[in-house]
Design a protein around this motif. Structure first.
Motif, PDB file in Angstrom:
ATOM      1  N   LYS A 167      -0.783 -14.447  -1.763  1.00 45.50           N
ATOM      2  CA  LYS A 167      -0.069 -15.372  -0.876  1.00 45.50           C
ATOM      3  C   LYS A 167       1.298 -14.812  -0.480  1.00 45.50           C
ATOM      4  O   LYS A 167       1.916 -14.063  -1.221  1.00 45.50           O
ATOM      5  CB  LYS A 167       0.117 -16.723  -1.571  1.00 45.50           C
ATOM      6  CG  LYS A 167      -1.188 -17.464  -1.834  1.00 45.50           C
ATOM      7  CD  LYS A 167      -0.927 -18.814  -2.485  1.00 45.50           C
ATOM      8  CE  LYS A 167      -2.236 -19.554  -2.733  1.00 45.50           C
ATOM      9  NZ  LYS A 167      -2.015 -20.883  -3.382  1.00 45.50           N
ATOM     10  N   GLY A 168       1.735 -15.194   0.722  1.00 45.88           N
ATOM     11  CA  GLY A 168       3.096 -14.905   1.148  1.00 45.88           C
ATOM     12  C   GLY A 168       3.291 -13.595   1.890  1.00 45.88           C
ATOM     13  O   GLY A 168       4.432 -13.157   2.064  1.00 45.88           O
ATOM     14  N   TYR A 169       2.211 -12.961   2.361  1.00 47.58           N
ATOM     15  CA  TYR A 169       2.355 -11.693   3.071  1.00 47.58           C
ATOM     16  C   TYR A 169       1.947 -11.840   4.527  1.00 47.58           C
ATOM     17  O   TYR A 169       1.026 -12.590   4.854  1.00 47.58           O
ATOM     18  CB  TYR A 169       1.495 -10.605   2.412  1.00 47.58           C
ATOM     19  CG  TYR A 169       1.968 -10.215   1.032  1.00 47.58           C
ATOM     20  CD1 TYR A 169       2.999  -9.296   0.858  1.00 47.58           C
ATOM     21  CD2 TYR A 169       1.379 -10.782  -0.097  1.00 47.58           C
ATOM     22  CE1 TYR A 169       3.431  -8.938  -0.402  1.00 47.58           C
ATOM     23  CE2 TYR A 169       1.811 -10.428  -1.373  1.00 47.58           C
ATOM     24  CZ  TYR A 169       2.837  -9.510  -1.514  1.00 47.58           C
ATOM     25  OH  TYR A 169       3.266  -9.164  -2.772  1.00 47.58           O
ATOM     26  N   ASP A 170       2.640 -11.110   5.384  1.00 48.20           N
ATOM     27  CA  ASP A 170       2.362 -11.134   6.823  1.00 48.20           C
ATOM     28  C   ASP A 170       2.139  -9.706   7.298  1.00 48.20           C
ATOM     29  O   ASP A 170       2.965  -8.823   7.074  1.00 48.20           O
ATOM     30  CB  ASP A 170       3.543 -11.763   7.563  1.00 48.20           C
ATOM     31  CG  ASP A 170       3.290 -11.884   9.062  1.00 48.20           C
ATOM     32  OD1 ASP A 170       2.153 -11.599   9.496  1.00 48.20           O
ATOM     33  OD2 ASP A 170       4.225 -12.248   9.800  1.00 48.20           O
ATOM     34  N   ILE A 171       1.022  -9.482   7.967  1.00 50.08           N
ATOM     35  CA  ILE A 171       0.646  -8.128   8.376  1.00 50.08           C
ATOM     36  C   ILE A 171       1.248  -7.699   9.710  1.00 50.08           C
ATOM     37  O   ILE A 171       1.241  -6.527  10.064  1.00 50.08           O
ATOM     38  CB  ILE A 171      -0.903  -8.032   8.456  1.00 50.08           C
ATOM     39  CG1 ILE A 171      -1.347  -6.571   8.385  1.00 50.08           C
ATOM     40  CG2 ILE A 171      -1.427  -8.702   9.709  1.00 50.08           C
ATOM     41  CD1 ILE A 171      -2.842  -6.407   8.313  1.00 50.08           C
ATOM     42  N   THR A 172       1.807  -8.630  10.448  1.00 48.03           N
ATOM     43  CA  THR A 172       2.176  -8.359  11.849  1.00 48.03           C
ATOM     44  C   THR A 172       3.222  -7.257  11.998  1.00 48.03           C
ATOM     45  O   THR A 172       3.239  -6.560  13.015  1.00 48.03           O
ATOM     46  CB  THR A 172       2.700  -9.636  12.529  1.00 48.03           C
ATOM     47  OG1 THR A 172       3.766 -10.181  11.748  1.00 48.03           O
ATOM     48  CG2 THR A 172       1.589 -10.678  12.641  1.00 48.03           C
ATOM     49  N   GLU A 173       4.089  -7.070  11.019  1.00 52.82           N
ATOM     50  CA  GLU A 173       5.147  -6.064  11.146  1.00 52.82           C
ATOM     51  C   GLU A 173       4.915  -4.869  10.231  1.00 52.82           C
ATOM     52  O   GLU A 173       5.860  -4.195   9.825  1.00 52.82           O
ATOM     53  CB  GLU A 173       6.506  -6.713  10.822  1.00 52.82           C
ATOM     54  CG  GLU A 173       6.918  -7.830  11.761  1.00 52.82           C
ATOM     55  CD  GLU A 173       7.072  -7.345  13.194  1.00 52.82           C
ATOM     56  OE1 GLU A 173       7.541  -6.200  13.391  1.00 52.82           O
ATOM     57  OE2 GLU A 173       6.714  -8.098  14.121  1.00 52.82           O
ATOM     58  N   SER A 174       3.654  -4.605   9.901  1.00 58.28           N
ATOM     59  CA  SER A 174       3.362  -3.539   8.936  1.00 58.28           C
ATOM     60  C   SER A 174       3.354  -2.146   9.541  1.00 58.28           C
ATOM     61  O   SER A 174       3.294  -1.153   8.815  1.00 58.28           O
ATOM     62  CB  SER A 174       2.010  -3.807   8.256  1.00 58.28           C
ATOM     63  OG  SER A 174       0.970  -3.830   9.223  1.00 58.28           O
ATOM     64  N   GLY A 175       3.386  -2.046  10.855  1.00 58.74           N
ATOM     65  CA  GLY A 175       3.404  -0.735  11.498  1.00 58.74           C
ATOM     66  C   GLY A 175       2.042  -0.071  11.501  1.00 58.74           C
ATOM     67  O   GLY A 175       1.011  -0.703  11.276  1.00 58.74           O
ATOM     68  N   CYS A 176       2.041   1.251  11.718  1.00 59.52           N
ATOM     69  CA  CYS A 176       0.788   1.982  11.903  1.00 59.52           C
ATOM     70  C   CYS A 176       0.244   2.565  10.602  1.00 59.52           C
ATOM     71  O   CYS A 176      -0.889   3.039  10.561  1.00 59.52           O
ATOM     72  CB  CYS A 176       0.975   3.087  12.931  1.00 59.52           C
ATOM     73  SG  CYS A 176       2.057   4.428  12.367  1.00 59.52           S
ATOM     74  N   GLY A 177       1.048   2.566   9.544  1.00 59.41           N
ATOM     75  CA  GLY A 177       0.569   3.105   8.274  1.00 59.41           C
ATOM     76  C   GLY A 177       0.933   4.552   8.026  1.00 59.41           C
ATOM     77  O   GLY A 177       0.492   5.148   7.053  1.00 59.41           O
TER      78      GLY A 177
END
Length: 265
Positions: A167-177
């Motif tokens: 819980k509590g994680y957002d993937i939208t700003e994770s970049g390209c890896g």
């Protein structure tokens, strides 16, 4: 053809094999295939749509390896390194395609590790096939370029549709890896737990992740089990050869009476 991810990606590794008749290689090239890194995301999506539209002569198989699987494999008691994982997955994909009934004759592979050793390994396993393993095969062979595009689109969709079990994680700003992406590094630092590290979305065995864990997480000191080593008997001491005991002489009474032990009745 085979395509796999590089070591420096944190999120996923994926292996893809695309296949088509040799006579259709020019048609594959006309689809605009190239190394996926040289294309925009929208272009990759369009080319994959074209591959689907021409499924009468071109197809592909994908195996997705999650970050959690890679972390568990690489950080286990017996190290299963990324090259070995990549090789084994590619071999499994080729066997799957052959089992599907595809008549494979020529195989082109983008190398993982030394190309000569990888090619020799595949040739030993598939002696009836003409196998070429090369560096930058995505640029040299159209079918490898097609594999590259299928792999990249698959990876991007896995990321965009990822559902965190935590819980509590957002993937939208994770970049390209990639470590060169400032958004990726910022996401890693912002989403690290000081005790447990990262969510399963991140491959713990990735060197960039390891450095961030070392810098931002609580340091753990393990008890040194060798401190009292001098007072602990060595394991081999329990297996020392026992000296053969000398026979205890019998009392003279037995000799005087002519008595002896019976061995048989």
């Amino acid at each position: 053809s085979s395509r796999g991810s590089r070591k420096y990606k944190q999120w996923y590794q994926r292996r893809v094999r695309a296949y088509c008749p040799i006579s259709k290689i020019p048609d594959i090239e006309s689809l605009g295939v190239a190394d996926s890194k040289q294309l925009k995301e929208s272009d990759r999506d369009d080319i994959l749509d074209k591959i689907h539209e021409n499924s009468n002569y071109v197809g592909y198989c994908v195996t997705v390896l999650s970050p959690n699987y890679l972390s568990t494999s690489m950080l286990g008691r017996e190290n299963y390194n990324l090259n070995s994982i990549s090789h084994d997955t590619a071999i499994s994909l080729l066997r799957r395609i052959i089992a599907m009934g595809v008549k494979v004759s020529d195989v082109y592979v983008d190398t993982v590790g030394p190309a000569e050793k990888y090619q020799a390994k595949l040739s030993d396993l598939f002696p009836a096939l003409n196998i070429t393993v090369a560096s930058k095969a995505d640029d040299k062979y159209p079918i490898c370029g097609a594999s590259s595009i299928c792999a990249k689109v698959c990876r991007d969709r896995c990321m965009s549709e990822w559902v965190f079990p935590e819980k509590g994680y957002d993937i939208t700003e994770s970049g390209c890896g990639y470590p060169s992406d400032p958004k990726t590094k910022k996401w890693l630092v912002d989403n690290i737990d000081k005790v447990f590290g990262f969510p399963q979305f991140v491959r713990f065995s990735w060197s960039t992740a390891e450095k961030i864990i070392a810098k931002h997480c609580v340091q753990v000191t393990w008890d040194n089990e060798e401190e009292d080593e001098e007072n602990i008997p060595k394991i081999n001491s329990f297996f020392k050869k026992v000296k053969k005991q000398t026979e205890i002489p019998r009392h003279r009474f037995y000799h005087e009476q002519g008595l002896s032990s019976l061995t048989e009745l």
